[in-house]
Scaffold this active site. Structure first.
Site, PDB file in Angstrom:
ATOM      1  N   GLU A   1      57.934 103.760 119.822  1.00  0.00           N
ATOM      2  CA  GLU A   1      57.250 104.405 120.458  1.00  0.00           C
ATOM      3  C   GLU A   1      56.700 103.281 121.579  1.00  0.00           C
ATOM      4  O   GLU A   1      55.399 102.935 121.757  1.00  0.00           O
ATOM      5  CB  GLU A   1      56.036 105.540 119.497  1.00  0.00           C
ATOM      6  CG  GLU A   1      56.445 106.666 119.016  1.00  0.00           C
ATOM      7  CD  GLU A   1      55.605 106.935 117.746  1.00  0.00           C
ATOM      8  OE1 GLU A   1      54.338 107.130 118.013  1.00  0.00           O
ATOM      9  OE2 GLU A   1      55.672 108.040 116.926  1.00  0.00           O
TER      10      GLU A   1
ATOM     11  N   SER B   1      46.226 110.554 106.562  1.00  0.00           N
ATOM     12  CA  SER B   1      45.322 108.985 106.317  1.00  0.00           C
ATOM     13  C   SER B   1      45.592 108.377 107.618  1.00  0.00           C
ATOM     14  O   SER B   1      46.700 107.363 107.363  1.00  0.00           O
ATOM     15  CB  SER B   1      45.476 108.672 105.795  1.00  0.00           C
ATOM     16  OG  SER B   1      44.817 109.009 104.815  1.00  0.00           O
ATOM     17  N   THR B   2      45.583 108.400 109.076  1.00  0.00           N
ATOM     18  CA  THR B   2      45.752 107.730 110.155  1.00  0.00           C
ATOM     19  C   THR B   2      45.320 106.525 110.093  1.00  0.00           C
ATOM     20  O   THR B   2      43.843 105.811 109.757  1.00  0.00           O
ATOM     21  CB  THR B   2      45.164 108.293 111.183  1.00  0.00           C
ATOM     22  OG1 THR B   2      44.250 108.123 111.758  1.00  0.00           O
ATOM     23  CG2 THR B   2      46.261 109.574 111.886  1.00  0.00           C
ATOM     24  N   SER B   3      46.019 105.550 111.333  1.00  0.00           N
ATOM     25  CA  SER B   3      45.236 103.829 111.088  1.00  0.00           C
ATOM     26  C   SER B   3      43.911 103.754 111.953  1.00  0.00           C
ATOM     27  O   SER B   3      43.007 103.836 112.305  1.00  0.00           O
ATOM     28  CB  SER B   3      46.302 103.098 112.491  1.00  0.00           C
ATOM     29  OG  SER B   3      47.459 103.465 112.012  1.00  0.00           O
TER      30      SER B   3
ATOM     31  N   ASN C   1      51.141 105.492 109.663  1.00  0.00           N
ATOM     32  CA  ASN C   1      49.989 106.601 110.180  1.00  0.00           C
ATOM     33  C   ASN C   1      49.772 107.370 108.573  1.00  0.00           C
ATOM     34  O   ASN C   1      48.895 108.652 109.616  1.00  0.00           O
ATOM     35  CB  ASN C   1      50.088 106.927 111.036  1.00  0.00           C
ATOM     36  CG  ASN C   1      48.935 107.234 112.173  1.00  0.00           C
ATOM     37  OD1 ASN C   1      47.905 106.979 111.849  1.00  0.00           O
ATOM     38  ND2 ASN C   1      49.749 108.834 112.947  1.00  0.00           N
TER      39      ASN C   1
ATOM     40  N   GLU D   1      48.678 110.852 121.900  1.00  0.00           N
ATOM     41  CA  GLU D   1      50.342 111.670 121.962  1.00  0.00           C
ATOM     42  C   GLU D   1      50.547 112.349 123.268  1.00  0.00           C
ATOM     43  O   GLU D   1      50.531 113.207 124.021  1.00  0.00           O
ATOM     44  CB  GLU D   1      50.249 112.512 120.935  1.00  0.00           C
ATOM     45  CG  GLU D   1      51.713 113.294 120.674  1.00  0.00           C
ATOM     46  CD  GLU D   1      52.012 112.004 119.335  1.00  0.00           C
ATOM     47  OE1 GLU D   1      52.953 111.537 119.577  1.00  0.00           O
ATOM     48  OE2 GLU D   1      51.988 111.662 118.550  1.00  0.00           O
TER      49      GLU D   1
ATOM     50  N   HIS E   1      53.701 102.835 115.465  1.00  0.00           N
ATOM     51  CA  HIS E   1      54.820 103.024 115.170  1.00  0.00           C
ATOM     52  C   HIS E   1      55.906 102.749 115.892  1.00  0.00           C
ATOM     53  O   HIS E   1      55.626 102.533 117.600  1.00  0.00           O
ATOM     54  CB  HIS E   1      55.324 105.063 115.694  1.00  0.00           C
ATOM     55  CG  HIS E   1      54.339 105.689 114.349  1.00  0.00           C
ATOM     56  ND1 HIS E   1      53.965 106.335 114.820  1.00  0.00           N
ATOM     57  CD2 HIS E   1      54.598 105.436 112.499  1.00  0.00           C
ATOM     58  CE1 HIS E   1      53.492 107.748 113.505  1.00  0.00           C
ATOM     59  NE2 HIS E   1      54.043 106.298 112.866  1.00  0.00           N
TER      60      HIS E   1
HETATM   61  C1  KKD Z   1      55.275 111.855 116.281  1.00  0.00           C
HETATM   62  C2  KKD Z   1      54.262 110.822 115.784  1.00  0.00           C
HETATM   63  O1  KKD Z   1      54.282 109.956 115.418  1.00  0.00           O
HETATM   64  N1  KKD Z   1      52.912 111.739 116.014  1.00  0.00           N
HETATM   65  C3  KKD Z   1      51.948 111.174 115.029  1.00  0.00           C
HETATM   66  C4  KKD Z   1      50.958 112.027 114.917  1.00  0.00           C
HETATM   67  C5  KKD Z   1      50.248 111.364 114.691  1.00  0.00           C
HETATM   68  O2  KKD Z   1      48.972 110.351 115.674  1.00  0.00           O
HETATM   69  O3  KKD Z   1      48.610 112.063 114.227  1.00  0.00           O
HETATM   70  C6  KKD Z   1      51.979 110.987 114.085  1.00  0.00           C
HETATM   71  O4  KKD Z   1      52.845 111.889 113.224  1.00  0.00           O
HETATM   72  O5  KKD Z   1      51.511 110.176 112.909  1.00  0.00           O
HETATM   73 ZN    ZN Z   2      54.052 108.068 116.438  1.00  0.00          ZN
END
Ligand code: KKD
Ligand code: ZN
Length: 314
Positions: A27, A168-170, A73, A181, A24
Site C-alpha cells: 500500500e 486487532s490492528t497495529s 493488521n 484508508e 501492508h
Molecule cells: C485494505 C486494507 O488493508 N484495509 C485495512 C483496514 C484497516 O486498517 O482497518 C485492513 O484490512 O487491515
Molecule cells: Zn492496508
C-alpha cells in the site's frame, strides 16, 4: 484517564504520536510518505508533540507484498503479544511484539497517545478515517476537526466496533487508534491524487493535536459515522470457488445506498444476484483486492450520528 468536568472530557496532552506506514507492504502511499518523513520529519512535527514516522512491516515493504507470514493488521491479539518463541514465531507475530514494546504496551498508561496507520484500498472509498470505538471523544473531536478542515472535500468515518468483525490492528496499541484508508489505488502503485489526499489529512490531524495540547477546548459536536454491520462474501460453488463478480451497478459505488432488491453480484454466466437484506445499507470496501483471501466482497454499514462531548486538556 478521563474524568468529567463541566461536561468536558479532560485528557492529558497527546505528546506521543506515531504515523505508521507499511503495515501492508504493497500500500504505497503510506510506505512512501513514512519513508519521506523518516528522512525529514519537519512536516509532521508540531509544538509540544513528538511525531514518530515508522515502517511497521519492513519485510513486506521490501517484497511489496501485503505480508510475509500473516496479516500484521490482525496480529495484535493478547495471545500473540504474549506468545513465547521470539524469532521462531511467524514474522508478523514477532514484529507485533516488537511494535507493542516500542509503542505500547497495548492498554497501558505508557502507550503512545495517538497512532495514525496509513492504508490504501483498491476500492473506490475516497478518504476514509477508521475508528475502533464510538466512545473515544478525543478521536471523535479529531474526526469533526478534519472533516471541517477538508470541506468542501469529503472524508468519511468508518466505525468498526463489531463484536466479531473487529480485528486487532497495529494502531490498537495506542490510546487513540486512527486508521486512514484512501483509495482507489492498486496494490504496488502510487497515484498522486491519493498520496496528496493522505498527506493533507495527516496535516489536519496533527494540527488538531497541536491545538488540543495548546489548551483549546473543542465544544460538543456530532459526527456522522458508518458503522460496520456485516461481511458479504462472493457467491461460491460447492467446492468454495467464486462463481460471481461484483455487479457493475455496485462496482465503485462505495458509500452509496444499497436497497433490498438492488443488483449485487453478476455470475460468470450472466445472472444477476440481488441484495436480499431487510433494509438500506451502505456498502464499502467493495471489491478490495486484499479481501479475496478473507472471503469478503464488501462490508455493509449503517449511517449513524454520534455525539462527541467537549474535550479539553486537563
Ligand atoms: C485494505 C486494507 O488493508 N484495509 C485495512 C483496514 C484497516 O486498517 O482497518 C485492513 O484490512 O487491515
Ligand atoms: Zn492496508
Amino acid at each position: 484517564m478521563s474524568s468529567y468536568n463541566n461536561n468536558s472530557v479532560r485528557l492529558n496532552a497527546a505528546t506521543k504520536v506515531a504515523v505508521f506506514g507499511g503495515t501492508h507492504g504493497n500500500e504505497m502511499s503510506g510506505v512512501t510518505l513514512v519513508n519521506l518523513w523518516m528522512k525529514n520529519s519537519n512536516e509532521i512535527q508540531r509544538k509540544g508533540v513528538e511525531t514518530k514516522p515508522f515502517i511497521t512491516n519492513p519485510k513486506a515493504v521490501e517484497k511489496c507484498t501485503r505480508y510475509v507470514d500473516t496479516d500484521l493488521n490482525r496480529a495484535f491479539t493478547a495471545e500473540n503479544l504474549s506468545a513465547p518463541g521470539g524469532e521462531s514465531l511467524p514474522y508478523e507475530v514477532w514484529r507485533a511484539q516488537e511494535i507493542n514494546n516500542m509503542f505500547g504496551p497495548k492498554g497501558s498508561p505508557e502507550a503512545y497517545d495517538v497512532i495514525f496507520d496509513l492504508h490504501n484500498t483498491t476500492s473506490n472509498m475516497g478518504c476514509t478515517l477508521i475508528l475502533e470505538s464510538s466512545k473515544d471523544h478525543f478521536n471523535l473531536q479529531m474526526m469533526n476537526y478534519i472533516k471541517k478542515a477538508l470541506a468542501p472535500a469529503s472524508c468519511l468515518v468508518l466505525l468498526n466496533e463489531h463484536p466479531l468483525l473487529k480485528y486487532s490492528t497495529s494502531r490498537s496499541v495506542a490510546k487513540h487508534p486512527v486508521g486512514l484508508e484512501v483509495g482507489p489505488q492498486p496494490q504496488g502503485v502510487l497515484r498522486s491524487n491519493i498520496f496528496d489526499s493522505m498527506r493533507v489529512i495527516i496535516k489536519h490531524a496533527l494540527d488538531f493535536i497541536e491545538l488540543f495540547n495548546e489548551d483549546v477546548e473543542f465544544p460538543p459536536c456530532t459526527v456522522e459515522v458508518f458503522r460496520v454491520l456485516e461481511r458479504v462474501d462472493y457467491p461460491r460453488d460447492a467446492n468454495g470457488n467464486i462463481i460471481a463478480m461484483v455487479h457493475p451497478n455496485l462496482q465503485d459505488c462505495d458509500w452509496e445506498p444499497l436497497n433490498p432488491g438492488d443488483p449485487m453480484f453478476q455470475t460468470f454466466d450472466g445472472k444477476t444476484i440481488h441484495y436480499q437484506g431487510p433494509g438500506t445499507v451502505y456498502p464499502t470496501f467493495i471489491n478490495e483486492a486484499a479481501y479475496y483471501e478473507k472471503q469478503q466482497a464488501f462490508v455493509t454499514t449503517k449511517r449513524e450520528t454520534l455525539v462527541a462531548s467537549a474535550v479539553k486538556k486537563s
